[in-house]
Motif scaffolding. Structure first.
Motif, short mmCIF file in Angstrom:
data_model
loop_
_atom_site.label_atom_id
_atom_site.label_comp_id
_atom_site.label_asym_id
_atom_site.label_seq_id
_atom_site.Cartn_x
_atom_site.Cartn_y
_atom_site.Cartn_z
N TYR A 197 0.85 -1.19 0.00
CA TYR A 197 0.00 0.00 0.00
C TYR A 197 0.89 1.24 0.00
N LEU A 198 0.73 2.10 -1.01
CA LEU A 198 1.59 3.25 -1.19
C LEU A 198 0.83 4.56 -1.03
N LYS A 199 1.52 5.57 -0.51
CA LYS A 199 0.98 6.92 -0.41
C LYS A 199 1.96 7.90 -1.05
N LYS A 200 1.42 8.89 -1.75
CA LYS A 200 2.26 9.93 -2.35
C LYS A 200 2.37 11.09 -1.37
N ILE A 201 3.60 11.38 -0.95
CA ILE A 201 3.83 12.43 0.03
C ILE A 201 3.85 13.80 -0.64
N ASP A 202 4.62 13.93 -1.71
CA ASP A 202 4.72 15.18 -2.46
C ASP A 202 5.14 14.84 -3.88
N SER A 203 5.56 15.85 -4.65
CA SER A 203 5.89 15.64 -6.05
C SER A 203 7.15 14.80 -6.25
N GLU A 204 7.93 14.59 -5.17
CA GLU A 204 9.20 13.88 -5.30
C GLU A 204 9.24 12.56 -4.56
N ASN A 205 8.31 12.33 -3.65
CA ASN A 205 8.43 11.18 -2.75
C ASN A 205 7.15 10.37 -2.64
N ILE A 206 7.35 9.06 -2.55
CA ILE A 206 6.28 8.11 -2.28
C ILE A 206 6.64 7.35 -1.02
N GLU A 207 5.65 7.06 -0.20
CA GLU A 207 5.89 6.37 1.06
C GLU A 207 5.24 4.99 1.04
N TYR A 208 6.02 3.98 1.47
CA TYR A 208 5.44 2.66 1.68
C TYR A 208 4.69 2.71 3.00
N SER A 209 3.36 2.63 2.96
CA SER A 209 2.55 2.93 4.13
C SER A 209 1.94 1.70 4.80
N GLY A 210 2.35 0.51 4.40
CA GLY A 210 1.78 -0.70 4.99
C GLY A 210 1.20 -1.60 3.93
N VAL A 211 0.08 -2.25 4.25
CA VAL A 211 -0.53 -3.19 3.31
C VAL A 211 -2.03 -2.97 3.22
N ALA A 212 -2.57 -3.22 2.01
CA ALA A 212 -4.00 -3.27 1.80
C ALA A 212 -4.43 -4.73 1.93
N ILE A 213 -5.58 -4.98 2.54
CA ILE A 213 -6.05 -6.36 2.76
C ILE A 213 -7.13 -6.70 1.74
N TYR A 214 -6.87 -7.73 0.95
CA TYR A 214 -7.82 -8.20 -0.06
C TYR A 214 -8.54 -9.43 0.47
N ASN A 215 -9.88 -9.37 0.50
CA ASN A 215 -10.70 -10.49 0.96
C ASN A 215 -11.05 -11.38 -0.24
N GLY A 216 -10.57 -12.62 -0.20
CA GLY A 216 -10.75 -13.51 -1.33
C GLY A 216 -12.19 -13.92 -1.59
N HIS A 217 -13.00 -14.02 -0.55
CA HIS A 217 -14.41 -14.42 -0.73
C HIS A 217 -15.26 -13.24 -1.20
N LYS A 218 -14.99 -12.06 -0.68
CA LYS A 218 -15.73 -10.88 -1.13
C LYS A 218 -15.17 -10.30 -2.43
N GLU A 219 -13.95 -10.71 -2.78
CA GLU A 219 -13.27 -10.27 -4.00
C GLU A 219 -13.12 -8.75 -4.04
N GLN A 220 -12.65 -8.19 -2.93
CA GLN A 220 -12.44 -6.75 -2.86
C GLN A 220 -11.51 -6.41 -1.70
N MET A 221 -10.96 -5.21 -1.75
CA MET A 221 -10.15 -4.71 -0.64
C MET A 221 -11.08 -4.31 0.50
N VAL A 222 -10.71 -4.71 1.73
CA VAL A 222 -11.60 -4.45 2.86
C VAL A 222 -10.97 -3.55 3.92
N GLY A 223 -9.72 -3.14 3.72
CA GLY A 223 -9.10 -2.26 4.70
C GLY A 223 -7.60 -2.21 4.53
N THR A 224 -6.93 -1.53 5.45
CA THR A 224 -5.47 -1.41 5.41
C THR A 224 -4.89 -1.66 6.80
#
Length: 285
Positions: A197-224
């Motif tokens: 899971y990535l976040k854009k801090i400014d025009s020069e930097n991107i931050e690795y902000s953790g993970v997004a959780i994908y639910n296989g039965h619901k077939e969608q992202m359910v949180g971070t």
């Protein structure tokens, strides 16, 4: 005519047609990165952004051997499927788009939260004959296309910058599931799994902000999961054996390098309405 000569000529004719469909390198547009977003004014469509490299501008020299502009260009189109949009982009660029060097595919958080959309659109990267299993994938906070415009200090191509960031194995919160080949296996199993899971801090930097959780039965992202929560998941899964633990020794901050992690779950009761588990984690440092 001698039969042998006739057979020889027929074989040569077949062999000479081996390169009938080859495309010269000058006619190819190499894709380094792809971003997928939901179209704002039409929620049933997606927007595909392809980052194409400009080879003559990658290497610049003081004697004028290279180009002076940016080393890439971003081309975007809208449509219903990745297949159709890719064809539109090929028509616009007047070149054959080539994904042999594709490094990163970004999905926006909005797209990931829509049931079955991720599974439907990532299928293109599973089945494409020029796609490789080692292509990396991540989820973005906000529009994915914005991440392909970042201007990092030490990289000329945003896709290369993101690719190197996901290769950083020194942080516990970075998940091991970054390659499309591994993600495909999880989807086929209908399993739930974490994605970078990535976040854009400014025009020069991107931050690795953790993970997004994908639910296989619901077939969608359910949180971070971010920060300590993301690190905790790495400990529980015991699939990452690199990183550090910050501790205090004699009232002074210190970092201990992790060499190995082993975790074990134990079921403590048989009450199906209120299961109780014990988790043991052993860390070698």
């Amino acid at each position: 005519m001698n039969k042998r000569i006739l057979i020889y000529m027929m074989i040569c004719t077949v062999l000479l047609t081996a390169c009938w469909d080859k495309i010269e390198i000058e006619k190819r547009a190499f894709i380094y990165g792809i971003a997928l977003d939901v179209v704002e004014d039409n929620s049933d469509e997606i927007q595909l952004t392809e980052q194409l490299i400009i080879p003559q501008n990658i290497l610049t020299t003081s004697v004028g051997g290279g180009g002076s502009g940016t080393a890439y260009r971003n081309v975007k189109e809208k449509g219903d499927t990745v297949y159709d949009i890719d064809r539109k982009i090929t028509e616009r660029t007047s070149r054959f788009t080539d994904a042999n060097h594709l490094q990163i595919v970004l999905f926006s958080e909005e797209l990931m939260k829509r049931p079955s959309w991720f599974k439907e659109h990532i299928d293109f990267f599973f089945r494409g004959k020029r796609m490789r299993r080692v292509i990396k994938m991540a989820v973005t906070s906000g529009k994915a296309e914005d991440f392909l415009t970042v201007e990092p200090e030490h990289e000329k191509i945003p896709s290369e910058y993101i690719n190197e960031m996901l290769e950083n194995k020194g942080k516990m919160e970075i998940t091991d599931l970054i390659r499309i080949g591994d993600i495909q296996e999880k989807i086929l199993e209908k399993a739930s799994f974490p994605i970078s899971y990535l976040k854009k801090i400014d025009s020069e930097n991107i931050e690795y902000s953790g993970v997004a959780i994908y639910n296989g039965h619901k077939e969608q992202m359910v949180g971070t999961l971010e920060g300590e929560e993301s690190e905790g998941l790495s400990y529980i899964r015991s699939l990452k054996h690199t990183g550090t633990i910050n501790v205090k020794l004699n009232n002074k901050a210190a970092a201990i390098e992790i060499l190995n992690i082993k975790s074990k779950f134990s079921l403590e009761n048989n009450d199906k309405n209120n299961f109780k588990f014990t988790l043991k984690i052993n860390i070698s440092a």
